[in-house]
Design a protein around this motif. Sequence first.
Motif, PDB file in Angstrom:
ATOM      1  N   LYS A  58      -6.364  23.237 -17.721  1.00 27.58           N
ATOM      2  CA  LYS A  58      -5.265  22.546 -17.040  1.00 27.58           C
ATOM      3  C   LYS A  58      -5.432  22.738 -15.529  1.00 27.58           C
ATOM      4  CE  LYS A  58      -2.764  21.807 -20.867  1.00 27.58           C
ATOM      5  NZ  LYS A  58      -2.445  20.475 -21.369  1.00 27.58           N
ATOM      6  N   CYS A  59      -5.018  21.711 -14.775  1.00 23.91           N
ATOM      7  CA  CYS A  59      -5.081  21.804 -13.312  1.00 23.91           C
ATOM      8  C   CYS A  59      -4.092  22.858 -12.821  1.00 23.91           C
ATOM      9  CB  CYS A  59      -4.731  20.451 -12.711  1.00 23.91           C
ATOM     10  SG  CYS A  59      -4.723  20.435 -10.908  1.00 23.91           S
ATOM     11  N   PRO A  60      -4.484  23.662 -11.814  1.00 27.45           N
ATOM     12  CA  PRO A  60      -3.546  24.652 -11.277  1.00 27.45           C
ATOM     13  C   PRO A  60      -2.353  24.030 -10.544  1.00 27.45           C
ATOM     14  CG  PRO A  60      -5.757  24.913 -10.332  1.00 27.45           C
ATOM     15  CD  PRO A  60      -5.784  23.679 -11.164  1.00 27.45           C
ATOM     16  N   CYS A  61      -2.329  22.716 -10.408  1.00 26.05           N
ATOM     17  CA  CYS A  61      -1.199  22.077  -9.730  1.00 26.05           C
ATOM     18  C   CYS A  61       0.048  22.194 -10.613  1.00 26.05           C
ATOM     19  CB  CYS A  61      -1.510  20.620  -9.411  1.00 26.05           C
ATOM     20  SG  CYS A  61      -1.425  19.492 -10.801  1.00 26.05           S
ATOM     21  N   PRO A  62       1.249  22.041 -10.032  1.00 25.77           N
ATOM     22  CA  PRO A  62       2.475  22.256 -10.810  1.00 25.77           C
ATOM     23  C   PRO A  62       2.619  21.333 -12.027  1.00 25.77           C
ATOM     24  CG  PRO A  62       2.961  22.064  -8.472  1.00 25.77           C
ATOM     25  CD  PRO A  62       1.521  21.732  -8.626  1.00 25.77           C
ATOM     26  N   HIS A  69       0.292  20.788 -14.234  1.00 25.03           N
ATOM     27  CA  HIS A  69      -0.531  21.314 -15.332  1.00 25.03           C
ATOM     28  C   HIS A  69      -1.146  20.208 -16.166  1.00 25.03           C
ATOM     29  CE1 HIS A  69       0.329  25.434 -14.508  1.00 25.03           C
ATOM     30  NE2 HIS A  69       1.616  25.178 -14.474  1.00 25.03           N
ATOM     31  N   THR A  70      -1.594  19.161 -15.489  1.00 21.20           N
ATOM     32  CA  THR A  70      -2.209  18.053 -16.221  1.00 21.20           C
ATOM     33  C   THR A  70      -3.583  18.478 -16.739  1.00 21.20           C
ATOM     34  OG1 THR A  70      -2.755  17.290 -14.038  1.00 21.20           O
ATOM     35  CG2 THR A  70      -1.087  16.060 -15.207  1.00 21.20           C
ATOM     36  N   ASP A  71      -4.039  17.780 -17.748  1.00 22.64           N
ATOM     37  CA  ASP A  71      -5.337  18.108 -18.340  1.00 22.64           C
ATOM     38  C   ASP A  71      -6.465  17.963 -17.329  1.00 22.64           C
ATOM     39  OD1 ASP A  71      -4.166  18.575 -20.733  1.00 22.64           O
ATOM     40  OD2 ASP A  71      -4.606  16.594 -21.574  1.00 22.64           O
ATOM     41  N   ARG A 104     -12.013  17.624 -12.918  1.00 20.99           N
ATOM     42  CA  ARG A 104     -10.946  17.266 -12.005  1.00 20.99           C
ATOM     43  C   ARG A 104      -9.621  17.075 -12.733  1.00 20.99           C
ATOM     44  NH1 ARG A 104     -10.097  12.113 -12.489  1.00 20.99           N
ATOM     45  NH2 ARG A 104     -11.650  10.947 -13.614  1.00 20.99           N
ATOM     46  N   CYS A 105      -8.580  17.120 -11.936  1.00 22.18           N
ATOM     47  CA  CYS A 105      -7.226  16.945 -12.446  1.00 22.18           C
ATOM     48  C   CYS A 105      -7.038  15.485 -12.822  1.00 22.18           C
ATOM     49  CB  CYS A 105      -6.240  17.330 -11.350  1.00 22.18           C
ATOM     50  SG  CYS A 105      -4.543  16.895 -11.695  1.00 22.18           S
ATOM     51  N   SER A 106      -6.389  15.208 -13.936  1.00 18.10           N
ATOM     52  CA  SER A 106      -6.195  13.813 -14.341  1.00 18.10           C
ATOM     53  C   SER A 106      -4.895  13.246 -13.765  1.00 18.10           C
ATOM     54  CB  SER A 106      -6.175  13.705 -15.869  1.00 18.10           C
ATOM     55  OG  SER A 106      -5.138  14.509 -16.393  1.00 18.10           O
ATOM     56  N   ALA A 155      -0.071  11.445  -9.069  1.00 19.10           N
ATOM     57  CA  ALA A 155       1.013  12.379  -9.334  1.00 19.10           C
ATOM     58  C   ALA A 155       0.651  13.815  -8.948  1.00 19.10           C
ATOM     59  CB  ALA A 155       1.392  12.306 -10.807  1.00 19.10           C
ATOM     60  N   CYS A 156      -0.637  14.148  -8.869  1.00 17.05           N
ATOM     61  CA  CYS A 156      -1.055  15.511  -8.540  1.00 17.05           C
ATOM     62  C   CYS A 156      -0.787  15.782  -7.064  1.00 17.05           C
ATOM     63  CB  CYS A 156      -2.554  15.683  -8.825  1.00 17.05           C
ATOM     64  SG  CYS A 156      -3.229  17.264  -8.265  1.00 17.05           S
ATOM     65  N   PRO A 157      -0.060  16.827  -6.752  1.00 20.82           N
ATOM     66  CA  PRO A 157       0.295  17.058  -5.349  1.00 20.82           C
ATOM     67  C   PRO A 157      -0.925  17.216  -4.438  1.00 20.82           C
ATOM     68  CG  PRO A 157       1.064  18.853  -6.766  1.00 20.82           C
ATOM     69  CD  PRO A 157       0.534  17.804  -7.662  1.00 20.82           C
ATOM     70  N   TYR A 158      -2.025  17.695  -4.986  1.00 14.86           N
ATOM     71  CA  TYR A 158      -3.226  17.858  -4.170  1.00 14.86           C
ATOM     72  C   TYR A 158      -3.887  16.523  -3.860  1.00 14.86           C
ATOM     73  CZ  TYR A 158      -2.855  22.758  -5.540  1.00 14.86           C
ATOM     74  OH  TYR A 158      -2.417  24.023  -5.745  1.00 14.86           O
ATOM     75  N   GLN A 159      -3.629  15.551  -4.709  1.00 14.70           N
ATOM     76  CA  GLN A 159      -4.336  14.273  -4.552  1.00 14.70           C
ATOM     77  C   GLN A 159      -3.478  13.184  -3.918  1.00 14.70           C
ATOM     78  OE1 GLN A 159      -6.791  13.088  -8.046  1.00 14.70           O
ATOM     79  NE2 GLN A 159      -5.759  14.791  -9.027  1.00 14.70           N
ATOM     80  N   LYS A 160      -2.168  13.403  -3.922  1.00 14.13           N
ATOM     81  CA  LYS A 160      -1.244  12.366  -3.488  1.00 14.13           C
ATOM     82  C   LYS A 160      -1.595  11.723  -2.145  1.00 14.13           C
ATOM     83  CE  LYS A 160       3.051  13.365  -5.751  1.00 14.13           C
ATOM     84  NZ  LYS A 160       4.264  14.145  -5.718  1.00 14.13           N
TER      85      LYS A 160
HETATM   86 ZN   LIG Z   1      -3.487  18.440 -10.309  1.00 10.60          ZN
END
Ligand SMILES: [Zn+2]
Length: 370
Positions: free
Chosen positions: A90-94, A96-98, A114-116, A120-125
Motif C-alpha cells: 500500500k502507498c504510504p500516503c493517507p 493507503h491505495t494499492d 507506484r501509488c494507484s 487523489a494521492c496527495p503526493y501526486q495531486k
Molecule cells: Zn499515494
Amino acid sequence: IQVGRTGTLAPVARLAPVTVGGVVVENVTLHNEDYIKGIGNKGEVLREGRDIRIGDTVVIQRAGDVIPQIVDVVLDKRPKSAREFHFPKKCPCPLHTDVVRGETAAGEEESRARCSGEFACPYQKIEHLKLFVSRRAFDIDGLGEKQLQYFFDEGWVKEPADIFTLEKRNSKLKLEEIEGYGATSVRNLFGAIESRRRIALERFIYALGMRHVGETTALALARGYGSWEAFHDACLKVAKGDEEAMAEMDALDQIGDTVIKSIADYFGESHNRGIVERLTGEVEIIDAEKPKSNSAVAGKTVVFTGSLEKMTRDEAKATAERLGAKVSGSVSKKTDLVVAGPGAGSKLAEANKHGVKVLTEDEWLKLIGE
Ligand SMILES: [Zn+2]
C-alpha cells in the motif's frame, strides 16, 4: 519509502553516517524492489547472493550530486539478525491505495512501483493539476504553475473541479486581496476559466492525466467513442474487466494493452472516479468529430514535407486526420501519399525511392475537395 511527484515509490536506505570524499552520507538510493533483491532491470542477477538486507554492511559510491548508491554487500559482515525488506503493498500516503507496477510503453513491467491514487494521492495531486491546466489540456490563462501551487498550498484548489468553483467561492477567498493579484487579474482569471468550461473531448481525456494516454492516444480514443458518455461508459466496463468492452477498445487504431490496462487502473480507483464525476459536473464536453470514411484519403498514410503555402502544418495534419487519413512524420514503403512543398528534401527523395505518389499542395487540396 519516498513517494515521488509522479507517484513512484522510491526505497531509500538509511546508513550509519560515513564520510565519502568529504561529504557525510546517510542516505543511499535503493532504486526499486528488484534492485534490493539484487535483480537488474533486464532480470539479470546484479550481485550474486547479495540481496540487500536491513542490518547489512555495504560498499557505497558517490558521484557528483546524485544520491549515493550501493555497489556491493559485505557478506562477511552480515549479522544473523539481518532482515529482508518487504516492499509495501500500500502507498504510504493517507489513502493507503494499492501499489501497482504498470507496464512501459514497450509492454514490459515497470521497475518502479507506484501509488494507484493518481489525482487523489496527495503526493501526486499537484503534478496532475499542473498537467490539467497546461496548454495542451485545459489551457487556462493566468493559472500558471506558480499560481496553481499557491492555490493548492492554501487548500483552495485540491482537484480539477475546484478550479471551476473558484469564482463562486471568491466572496470568502477574496483572491483580489492576495499580494500581486488585484481586481483586474482576478477578473481575467475567472474569464479564462469560464471560457474553458466547454472543452473538446480529446483535450478532456488528455487532461485526466492517465498514464500512457498522451495527446495522440487521447485523440484516438475521442474519435473512437465520439462522446464522453460513450467513452466513460467503456472505461467503467474496462475497469470491471468486461471483455467485450476491452476488445472494443483494443480494436481502435493506436490503442493496445498498455493503454487499456492504464485506463482500467485509473477508473478502477474510486477516488479517481469521484474526481472525474465532480469535474464533469462543472464542464461541458464537446463530442469528437468522427473521421469521414468516404473521403478520397480515408485510411491512407500521408506525409507532409517542405513548406506549405495555403495552410500551416498543423492545419494540414488536422484536416487530413479529420478525413480519416493517418499523418506520419517519415516516409516508408507503407506511405501512400507525400505532399511536398518548396524546399522538400530527404523525404521527397525517400518517396521517389519507394515509388510513393507525390502531390503538390494544390493537387492535395483538389484531391480532398477543398
Ligand atoms: Zn499515494
